[in-house]
Every structure is written in structure tokens, then in C-alpha cells.
Design a protein around this motif. Structure first.
Motif, PDB file in Angstrom:
ATOM      1  N   VAL A  10       0.123  11.615 -10.003  1.00  0.00           N
ATOM      2  CA  VAL A  10      -1.309  11.297 -10.058  1.00  0.00           C
ATOM      3  C   VAL A  10      -1.965  11.783  -8.772  1.00  0.00           C
ATOM      4  O   VAL A  10      -1.450  11.554  -7.674  1.00  0.00           O
ATOM      5  N   GLU A  11      -3.101  12.456  -8.916  1.00  0.00           N
ATOM      6  CA  GLU A  11      -3.826  12.915  -7.736  1.00  0.00           C
ATOM      7  C   GLU A  11      -4.365  11.729  -6.953  1.00  0.00           C
ATOM      8  O   GLU A  11      -4.734  10.704  -7.536  1.00  0.00           O
ATOM      9  N   GLU A  12      -4.410  11.890  -5.649  1.00  0.00           N
ATOM     10  CA  GLU A  12      -4.909  10.828  -4.787  1.00  0.00           C
ATOM     11  C   GLU A  12      -6.399  10.626  -5.049  1.00  0.00           C
ATOM     12  O   GLU A  12      -7.168  11.593  -5.087  1.00  0.00           O
ATOM     13  N   GLN A  13      -6.801   9.388  -5.241  1.00  0.00           N
ATOM     14  CA  GLN A  13      -8.192   9.050  -5.500  1.00  0.00           C
ATOM     15  C   GLN A  13      -8.993   9.195  -4.214  1.00  0.00           C
ATOM     16  O   GLN A  13      -8.513   8.880  -3.128  1.00  0.00           O
ATOM     17  N   ARG A  14     -10.217   9.688  -4.321  1.00  0.00           N
ATOM     18  CA  ARG A  14     -11.076   9.865  -3.163  1.00  0.00           C
ATOM     19  C   ARG A  14     -12.290   8.963  -3.315  1.00  0.00           C
ATOM     20  O   ARG A  14     -12.763   8.727  -4.425  1.00  0.00           O
TER      21      ARG A  14
ATOM     22  N   ARG B 214       1.113   4.057  -3.031  1.00  0.00           N
ATOM     23  CA  ARG B 214       0.914   5.492  -2.788  1.00  0.00           C
ATOM     24  C   ARG B 214       2.111   6.297  -3.287  1.00  0.00           C
ATOM     25  O   ARG B 214       1.961   7.308  -3.978  1.00  0.00           O
ATOM     26  N   GLU B 215       3.302   5.831  -2.955  1.00  0.00           N
ATOM     27  CA  GLU B 215       4.518   6.547  -3.343  1.00  0.00           C
ATOM     28  C   GLU B 215       4.713   6.548  -4.861  1.00  0.00           C
ATOM     29  O   GLU B 215       5.144   7.547  -5.439  1.00  0.00           O
TER      30      GLU B 215
ATOM     31  N   ARG C  43       2.313   6.329  -7.151  1.00  0.00           N
ATOM     32  CA  ARG C  43       1.326   7.252  -7.731  1.00  0.00           C
ATOM     33  C   ARG C  43       1.772   8.694  -7.543  1.00  0.00           C
ATOM     34  O   ARG C  43       1.645   9.521  -8.450  1.00  0.00           O
ATOM     35  N   GLU C  44       2.306   8.988  -6.355  1.00  0.00           N
ATOM     36  CA  GLU C  44       2.793  10.337  -6.083  1.00  0.00           C
ATOM     37  C   GLU C  44       3.948  10.689  -7.017  1.00  0.00           C
ATOM     38  O   GLU C  44       4.000  11.787  -7.571  1.00  0.00           O
TER      39      GLU C  44
ATOM     40  N   ALA D 164       0.831  -1.208   0.000  1.00  0.00           N
ATOM     41  CA  ALA D 164       0.000   0.000   0.000  1.00  0.00           C
ATOM     42  C   ALA D 164       0.864   1.257   0.000  1.00  0.00           C
ATOM     43  O   ALA D 164       0.588   2.222  -0.729  1.00  0.00           O
TER      44      ALA D 164
END
Length: 80
Positions: free
Chosen positions: A25-29, A17-18, A20-21, A13
Motif C-alpha cells: 500500500v502506498e504511504e498516505q499523504r 507502517r511495516e 502497510r508496506e 506506529a
């Protein structure tokens, strides 16, 4: 024969996250209901260990995710 290396879900996980960052890429909500759906296996495990839906909702609050007991019951119904 050498044993195959294994990794924790937490490690994966964090890596996701890292990565995608790093890609920008913007963090998905997701909504609270979607969060419950995504974590239904974990909710079932907690129930098997005697947690009530009220206690489970309290755990979500600790993660700053506002989930109601109704959302838990609707999207992760108890199995008997």
C-alpha cells in the motif's frame, strides 16, 4: 495473575507502517493542516508544558513538516 503486556504508541506506529508496506500500500499523504489536526492532542500537551505556537511550529520543522503558527492556532486552538 500475570500482568498484561503493553506496547508503546511508537511500536504500534512502526508496526502499522511495516504492515502497510508489506501489503504494498502506498504511504498516505496529508497536508500540514491535516497533520496539525491529527496531532492536536500532542499540541495541547506541549502548550500545557509552556511551549508557544512558534516553538511548536519549530518542532514540526524538525520533522520536515512546514506548519505555520496560524495553522496551529486555527486547528488546535488553545484551551483556557
Amino acid at each position: 495473575m500475570a500482568e498484561q503486556q503493553t506496547y508503546t504508541i511508537t511500536q504500534i506506529a512502526v508496526a502499522a507502517r511495516e504492515l502497510r508496506e508489506a501489503a504494498g500500500v502506498e504511504e498516505q499523504r496529508v497536508t500540514a493542516e491535516q497533520a496539525v489536526e491529527m496531532l492536536d492532542d500532542e499540541i495541547r500537551m506541549l502548550r500545557e508544558r509552556g511551549f508557544t505556537d512558534e516553538q511548536i511550529a519549530g518542532l514540526f520543522t524538525g520533522f520536515e513538516i512546514e506548519v505555520t503558527t496560524e495553522q496551529i492556532a486555527k486547528h488546535a486552538p488553545p484551551t483556557f
